[in-house]
Structures are given as C-alpha cells and as structure tokens.
Design a protein around this motif. Structure first.
Motif, PDB file in Angstrom:
ATOM      1  N   UNK A   1      38.149  36.139  35.989  1.00 45.38           N
ATOM      2  CA  UNK A   1      38.308  35.950  34.542  1.00 45.38           C
ATOM      3  C   UNK A   1      36.964  35.893  33.821  1.00 45.38           C
ATOM      4  N   UNK A   2      35.985  35.086  34.293  1.00 46.91           N
ATOM      5  CA  UNK A   2      34.671  35.112  33.629  1.00 46.91           C
ATOM      6  C   UNK A   2      34.002  36.493  33.676  1.00 46.91           C
ATOM      7  N   UNK A   3      34.217  37.218  34.780  1.00 50.70           N
ATOM      8  CA  UNK A   3      33.636  38.559  34.880  1.00 50.70           C
ATOM      9  C   UNK A   3      34.213  39.484  33.812  1.00 50.70           C
ATOM     10  N   UNK A   4      35.515  39.375  33.595  1.00 52.40           N
ATOM     11  CA  UNK A   4      36.157  40.195  32.562  1.00 52.40           C
ATOM     12  C   UNK A   4      35.651  39.827  31.172  1.00 52.40           C
ATOM     13  N   UNK A   5      35.529  38.525  30.901  1.00 54.20           N
ATOM     14  CA  UNK A   5      35.056  38.083  29.585  1.00 54.20           C
ATOM     15  C   UNK A   5      33.605  38.487  29.358  1.00 54.20           C
TER      16      UNK A   5
ATOM     17  N   UNK B   1      43.353  38.252  30.149  1.00 57.26           N
ATOM     18  CA  UNK B   1      44.225  37.492  31.048  1.00 57.26           C
ATOM     19  C   UNK B   1      45.267  38.416  31.680  1.00 57.26           C
ATOM     20  N   UNK B   2      45.843  39.303  30.866  1.00 59.77           N
ATOM     21  CA  UNK B   2      46.850  40.228  31.390  1.00 59.77           C
ATOM     22  C   UNK B   2      46.263  41.196  32.395  1.00 59.77           C
ATOM     23  N   UNK B   3      45.063  41.688  32.143  1.00 57.81           N
ATOM     24  CA  UNK B   3      44.394  42.604  33.066  1.00 57.81           C
ATOM     25  C   UNK B   3      44.053  41.894  34.367  1.00 57.81           C
ATOM     26  N   UNK B   4      43.660  40.639  34.271  1.00 54.97           N
ATOM     27  CA  UNK B   4      43.417  39.825  35.468  1.00 54.97           C
ATOM     28  C   UNK B   4      44.680  39.731  36.322  1.00 54.97           C
TER      29      UNK B   4
ATOM     30  N   UNK C   1      33.856  49.468  35.318  1.00 54.13           N
ATOM     31  CA  UNK C   1      34.885  49.489  36.369  1.00 54.13           C
ATOM     32  C   UNK C   1      34.309  48.958  37.685  1.00 54.13           C
ATOM     33  N   UNK C   2      33.089  49.352  38.012  1.00 55.56           N
ATOM     34  CA  UNK C   2      32.463  48.890  39.250  1.00 55.56           C
ATOM     35  C   UNK C   2      32.236  47.382  39.225  1.00 55.56           C
ATOM     36  N   UNK C   3      31.799  46.856  38.078  1.00 53.54           N
ATOM     37  CA  UNK C   3      31.522  45.427  37.970  1.00 53.54           C
ATOM     38  C   UNK C   3      32.792  44.610  38.156  1.00 53.54           C
ATOM     39  N   UNK C   4      33.847  44.964  37.426  1.00 49.67           N
ATOM     40  CA  UNK C   4      35.072  44.162  37.507  1.00 49.67           C
ATOM     41  C   UNK C   4      35.799  44.383  38.832  1.00 49.67           C
ATOM     42  N   UNK C   5      35.629  45.551  39.452  1.00 48.13           N
ATOM     43  CA  UNK C   5      36.236  45.786  40.764  1.00 48.13           C
ATOM     44  C   UNK C   5      35.542  44.941  41.838  1.00 48.13           C
ATOM     45  N   UNK C   6      34.216  44.843  41.752  1.00 48.55           N
ATOM     46  CA  UNK C   6      33.473  43.988  42.690  1.00 48.55           C
ATOM     47  C   UNK C   6      33.888  42.530  42.514  1.00 48.55           C
ATOM     48  N   UNK C   7      34.046  42.104  41.273  1.00 49.34           N
ATOM     49  CA  UNK C   7      34.500  40.740  41.006  1.00 49.34           C
ATOM     50  C   UNK C   7      35.909  40.526  41.533  1.00 49.34           C
TER      51      UNK C   7
ATOM     52  N   UNK D   1      38.713  24.561  50.317  1.00 53.10           N
ATOM     53  CA  UNK D   1      39.319  23.919  49.153  1.00 53.10           C
ATOM     54  C   UNK D   1      38.304  23.031  48.440  1.00 53.10           C
ATOM     55  N   UNK D   2      37.581  22.230  49.195  1.00 57.27           N
ATOM     56  CA  UNK D   2      36.573  21.328  48.612  1.00 57.27           C
ATOM     57  C   UNK D   2      35.483  22.131  47.903  1.00 57.27           C
ATOM     58  N   UNK D   3      35.036  23.206  48.535  1.00 60.62           N
ATOM     59  CA  UNK D   3      33.993  24.047  47.936  1.00 60.62           C
ATOM     60  C   UNK D   3      34.482  24.677  46.638  1.00 60.62           C
ATOM     61  N   UNK D   4      35.693  25.236  46.666  1.00 59.52           N
ATOM     62  CA  UNK D   4      36.224  25.916  45.481  1.00 59.52           C
ATOM     63  C   UNK D   4      36.465  24.937  44.337  1.00 59.52           C
ATOM     64  N   UNK D   5      37.033  23.775  44.643  1.00 59.18           N
ATOM     65  CA  UNK D   5      37.288  22.784  43.587  1.00 59.18           C
ATOM     66  C   UNK D   5      35.966  22.292  42.991  1.00 59.18           C
ATOM     67  N   UNK D   6      34.954  22.092  43.829  1.00 57.92           N
ATOM     68  CA  UNK D   6      33.640  21.698  43.319  1.00 57.92           C
ATOM     69  C   UNK D   6      33.088  22.765  42.377  1.00 57.92           C
ATOM     70  N   UNK D   7      33.215  24.030  42.778  1.00 59.68           N
ATOM     71  CA  UNK D   7      32.754  25.121  41.924  1.00 59.68           C
ATOM     72  C   UNK D   7      33.546  25.178  40.618  1.00 59.68           C
ATOM     73  N   UNK D   8      34.838  24.929  40.704  1.00 61.72           N
ATOM     74  CA  UNK D   8      35.674  24.904  39.499  1.00 61.72           C
ATOM     75  C   UNK D   8      35.242  23.793  38.547  1.00 61.72           C
ATOM     76  N   UNK D   9      34.918  22.622  39.092  1.00 56.41           N
ATOM     77  CA  UNK D   9      34.464  21.501  38.259  1.00 56.41           C
ATOM     78  C   UNK D   9      33.183  21.883  37.520  1.00 56.41           C
ATOM     79  N   UNK D  10      32.239  22.467  38.245  1.00 54.00           N
ATOM     80  CA  UNK D  10      30.972  22.858  37.633  1.00 54.00           C
ATOM     81  C   UNK D  10      31.178  23.927  36.562  1.00 54.00           C
ATOM     82  N   UNK D  11      32.002  24.918  36.886  1.00 55.34           N
ATOM     83  CA  UNK D  11      32.215  26.019  35.933  1.00 55.34           C
ATOM     84  C   UNK D  11      32.983  25.549  34.699  1.00 55.34           C
TER      85      UNK D  11
END
Length: 252
Positions: free
Chosen positions: A28-32, A44-47, A3-9, A234-244
């Motif tokens: 989502x990756x934290x939950x998986x 996905x539903x819990x997210x 609970x602590x891990x997914x709440x922090x995420x 936006x640029x930072x997040x999209x870059x991170x999304x591309x990498x992930x």
C-alpha cells in the motif's frame, strides 16, 4: 518503471503476508508513493487485485500440510466476507484517517502481550467446543473483515493474534487459518472496488503474478520452520507495523 516498482513491492508483500500477514505494510505505501495523485480507493482496490491471489495461493499451500478446522473457518470466512464488503462500501464514502492515531497503540498492546506470554502460540491446543469455536471464529471474521475492507493495515496480524489468543491455535495453524479468512475479505473488497471502478486492471496481472511468487516462497519457509519461526516473524512484522503506522499518524 512504475509497473516494475509496484510489482517488486507486490513480490515482497506476498512473501511477508504468506507467513504472518502485514503485506499491506509494503504494497500500500509503495502504491501511494508511486501514484501520489491517485484516489485512495483506487489504490486500495488495486492492492486487493494483487493480494487476493497471493493469499489464495498461500491458503492452498497451507491446507495441503496443515490440518485446518473447517467447521470454524467456514462461518468465519462468510462473516468476514460480509464485514469486508460493508467496510469497503463505507471507505468509498468517508475517510478512514481517524483510525491512524489509534492503530499504533492497538498494535503495541498486541506486541507487548505476545512478548509477555512466552508460550503463546507455540502449541496447537484449540480450547473451545466446536459450536463455540465456530461462533468465536465468526465474530473474529466479522470484526476484522470490516476493518480490512474499511482500513486494512495489520489485518493478517490481527487475525493471527486472535486465532492464537481466543481459539488456542499455534502460530502456524493461526497463520494458515488467517489466510483462508483473508481470502474472503479480499474478494469482498475486490468485488466492491471493481463495481465502483476503483481498480487499475493494467497493473493487476503483473502485481498478482509477483504476489503469488512471493507467497510461494513465504509458505514454504513457514511450513519448513514451523510455529516458532512464524511467532518470530509475527513479532517482527507487528513491530514494523507499529513504527510505520506511528510515523504516518504522528510524524508525517
């Protein structure tokens, strides 16, 4: 401990998502990772059970300080609700994994275009007549809503980009508008996931509270620093999304 891990995420996801979208990149990756044997639809539903509250809170905060174009956003939200419901229904039947390899390239195109257009989203100048703006916003809501219900990563970022590129909004107004539409997609998906028993309610409350706290911090930061700050985020997040997403698709 879980609970602590997914709440922090969820806290961090709410912070990022409230500024420019992309909270699913964190939660989502934290939950998986925390529950590797759980059914994907359940995670996905819990997210959604957490992110819907942070997104709704961000919408309220933005609407108090940013003048939203409700005549366009209302049909966009309705279309997004229907699209998301259809996408969420489909993901309970088939695996959306085939999208994983395409997503990094789509995001890369968005990033390159944004970097090439230095003035993109810096000034708020809606460029369509009211009726045409409403139709374009509804189409954006329908397509991205379906994507959000079916797969999801990058939904907020796609909404922001399309509001900037197609409707002429600046990044701050686009982010605020995206939150309103994203609430509709989250509610639609949440209703369907709940109806099919794909939500862990014992995690929903702590994750929702954490998501709202993160959202409060993020919206205050975005409103304080304006469109230029949101564009950089936006640029930072999209870059991170591309990498992930690239890692998940080709290296994992």
């Amino acid at each position: 401990m879980e609970v602590l891990i997914v709440s922090a995420a969820s806290l961090l996801a709410g912070f990022v998502d409230s500024i420019v979208g992309g909270g699913g990149l964190i939660l989502v990756p934290a939950l998986f990772a925390t529950f590797p044997t759980a059914a994907p639809a359940t995670l996905f539903g819990t997210n959604k059970s957490a992110s819907v509250w942070g997104t709704a809170w961000a919408t309220v905060q933005y609407s108090r300080r940013v003048q939203l174009r409700w005549a366009a956003l209302a049909p966009a939200a309705l279309a997004a609700f229907g699209g998301s419901f259809a996408g969420a229904w489909l993901v309970t039947l088939i695996d959306p994994g085939f999208l994983r390899r395409a997503l990094p390239f789509v995001l890369a195109a968005v990033l390159v275009y944004t970097l090439a257009k230095k003035e993109l989203g810096r000034h708020h100048a809606p460029m369509l007549a009211r009726r045409h703006e409403a139709a374009a916003a509804a189409l954006i809501g329908l397509v991205i809503g379906f994507y959000d219900g079916f797969f999801g990563p990058g939904t907020g970022s796609f909404l922001v980009f399309l509001f900037v590129r197609l409707l002429g909004y600046d990044f701050l107004h686009a982010s605020a508008s995206a939150k309103f539409v994203n609430v509709a997609t989250n509610i639609a998906a949440l209703v369907l996931f709940a109806a099919k028993g794909h939500i862990w309610w014992h995690l929903a409350l702590p994750m929702a509270l954490a998501n709202v706290a993160g959202s409060l911090l993020g919206t205050r930061l975005a409103l304080k620093h304006g469109a230029g700050f949101v564009r950089v985020a936006f640029i930072v997040v999209v870059t991170a999304l591309i990498l992930k997403t690239g890692y998940d698709a080709f290296l994992r």
